[in-house]
Design an enzyme around this catalytic site. Structure first.
Site, short mmCIF file in Angstrom:
data_model
loop_
_atom_site.label_atom_id
_atom_site.label_comp_id
_atom_site.label_asym_id
_atom_site.label_seq_id
_atom_site.Cartn_x
_atom_site.Cartn_y
_atom_site.Cartn_z
N CYS A 257 -6.52 -92.86 -105.83
CA CYS A 257 -5.69 -91.75 -105.34
C CYS A 257 -4.25 -92.14 -105.62
CB CYS A 257 -5.93 -91.50 -103.87
SG CYS A 257 -7.65 -91.12 -103.44
N ALA A 258 -3.85 -92.07 -106.88
CA ALA A 258 -2.68 -92.80 -107.35
C ALA A 258 -1.34 -92.17 -107.00
CB ALA A 258 -2.77 -92.99 -108.86
N GLY A 259 -1.29 -90.85 -106.84
CA GLY A 259 0.00 -90.20 -106.65
C GLY A 259 0.72 -90.67 -105.40
N GLY A 261 2.42 -92.84 -107.38
CA GLY A 261 2.39 -93.87 -108.41
C GLY A 261 3.09 -95.16 -108.11
N LYS A 263 2.22 -97.76 -106.09
CA LYS A 263 1.29 -98.88 -106.14
C LYS A 263 0.72 -99.03 -107.54
CE LYS A 263 -0.03 -98.40 -101.26
NZ LYS A 263 0.68 -97.12 -101.03
N ASP A 329 -6.03 -96.07 -101.76
CA ASP A 329 -4.99 -95.75 -100.78
C ASP A 329 -5.29 -94.32 -100.34
OD1 ASP A 329 -2.75 -95.47 -99.25
OD2 ASP A 329 -1.32 -95.45 -100.91
N CYS A 382 -1.91 -95.64 -94.61
CA CYS A 382 -0.62 -95.78 -93.93
C CYS A 382 -0.77 -95.19 -92.53
CB CYS A 382 0.48 -95.06 -94.71
SG CYS A 382 2.13 -95.40 -94.04
#
Length: 454
Positions: A257-259, A261, A263, A329, A382
């Site tokens: 779940c990269a957005g 970006g 990490k 994440d 988070c």
């Protein structure tokens, strides 16, 4: 010819508008507004107080405004509400004289061309100032039942999470820490940037430094993409996965779940240096575009080192390759970053957790199936909320007998080179704003075995 004097309330309103309309982080939008405001240092301090104060107290301010606006609440223009919240905050928290708060609110409306709303704003502010501050404090307490500008349900969730970390007596400290503006933190991408000698290094992350005073957006190193604005806790989440063991040439990493970006960039920079590569998946095309921007410096140097794709990570394409390391994440409540989004505490609801937990469960199950035997999954949120953290991990372990937890706090200590007091939550790392100065990140490393561990 006279020129208009800088107005701190106009600058504060500008930031509130950016937070609301653009979902901007207050700690990033504020320095930009201050840099172009022309205000002196004293007035800049007032702007900072107005922005953070009115955002973190927005739910309480709305209790007061609802009492004065009655049934017309849903019809009130968002810009007008921003002005009213600033006005009420000044009355209740800064003890600005009533007549001045009313006058300044009206002036703000006129300055923004909201002439049709001037009479309404004047009437609402006069209704607020007609009562003593103590009256409104009683109304707020009766309506929210909250503590330190937090709704009751969030207080309860944080208290429960602290109980799993030996912090039963730290609730007030944890809540208070959410009300302190965070420092802007840089992450220096390995192989591309290192902190300057005059920059203060972060306490735990080997890649971090604190941005100097002023507008961080003017730092030319950000334009180059060699460093990024990123909280220290997020840096540690990426480091725990990439440095849990030596990263070797040929390894494939996945950021599920990269957005937007941040990490991904850390993982990709380290992969580039090691001869590994990273695949970044993001379900939303506009966020995938942000990931591509964040890794541009790395992909420019070696296009094969990182790829970005629009993919639903819950149901990836059939026959997809397996990965050596997977970062999840997961979408979460974000209650670990309330100091960055102080208004979010009043916009989120306890009922939101149901859908989030379902998504987190599905994503972690997918992460396990996408990982090679012997590979590592980093489950990250988070948020310290139990339902989003330890409960999700426990369910995954029950569903996947071939998965075992890794002693993540021990891995953190090996990376940092020393003990990290207060970071252990069982086998997981739980960072806390009041303990570590980071967002309250939860990180659990999992080992995927070929067969069930004995």
């Amino acid at each position: 010819m006279s020129t208009k004097s800088p107005n701190p309330r106009e600058a504060a309103l500008e930031v509130l508008t950016a937070v609301r309309e653009e979902e901007a982080f207050a700690n990033l939008a504020l320095p930009k507004a201050l840099a172009r405001s022309g205000l002196d240092q004293r007035d800049k301090g007032l702007v900072t107080e107005l922005v953070y104060g009115s955002l973190r107290a927005s739910g309480e301010l709305d209790v007061v405004l609802r009492a004065c606006i009655s049934g017309r609440w849903d019809k009130v223009d968002a810009h007008v509400l921003d002005i009213l919240r600033l006005g009420v905050y000044q009355v209740l928290h800064l003890r600005v004289p009533n007549h001045a708060a009313v006058d300044q609110s009206v002036r703000l409306a006129k300055g923004k061309g909201l002439f049709k709303a001037v009479g309404f704003i004047n009437a609402v502010m006069r209704a607020v100032t007609a009562q003593e501050v103590s009256h409104w404090e009683s109304v707020i307490a009766a309506d929210t039942g909250g503590s330190v500008s937090h709704p009751t349900w969030i207080v309860s969730e944080i208290e429960q999470a602290l109980g799993q970390c030996g912090g039963e007596s730290e609730l007030a400290d944890a809540l208070t820490a959410h009300n302190e503006p965070p420092r802007v933190t840089y992450v220096h991408l390995p192989g591309f940037s290192t902190p300057r000698d005059d920059e203060e290094r972060t306490t735990l992350s080997l890649l971090g430094s604190y941005a100097p005073a002023g507008n961080p957006g003017e730092d030319p190193r950000l334009v180059s993409g060699h460093l990024r604005v990123q909280d220290e806790g997020s840096q540690l989440a990426a480091l725990l996965l990439s440095r849990a063991s030596l990263l070797r040439a040929g390894e494939r990493l996945l950021d599920m779940c990269a957005g937007p970006g941040g990490k991904t960039a850390v993982l990709a920079a380290q992969a580039l240096a090691s001869g590994a590569s990273v695949a970044a998946w993001e379900i939303q095309p506009h966020r995938a575009a942000l990931v591509s921007q964040s890794v541009a410096a790395i992909s420019d140097r070696d296009p094969e080192s990182v790829s970005v794709s629009v993919v639903n990570a819950i149901s990836p394409p059939l026959g997809n390759e397996l990965f050596d390391r997977v970062l999840l994440d997961a979408p979460c409540s974000g209650l670990g970053a309330l100091r960055r989004r102080p208004e979010a505490r009043w916009r989120k609801k306890h009922s939101d957790l149901v859908g989030l937990v379902e998504t987190q469960t599905q994503l972690l199950n997918s992460a396990v199936t996408l990982t090679k035997p012997g590979g590592i999954v980093a489950y990250v949120t988070c948020s310290p909320v139990t339902a989003e953290t330890t409960d999700i991990v426990r369910a995954a372990l029950a569903h996947h007998p071939n998965v075992e937890v890794m002693d993540t706090p021990l891995v953190l200590e090996e990376i940092v080179g020393r003990a990290v007091p207060g970071a252990r939550r069982g086998s997981s790392v739980q960072l806390w704003t009041h303990r570590h100065g980071t967002d309250a990140m939860f990180i659990q490393l999992l080992r995927v075995n070929e067969t069930s561990p004995r």
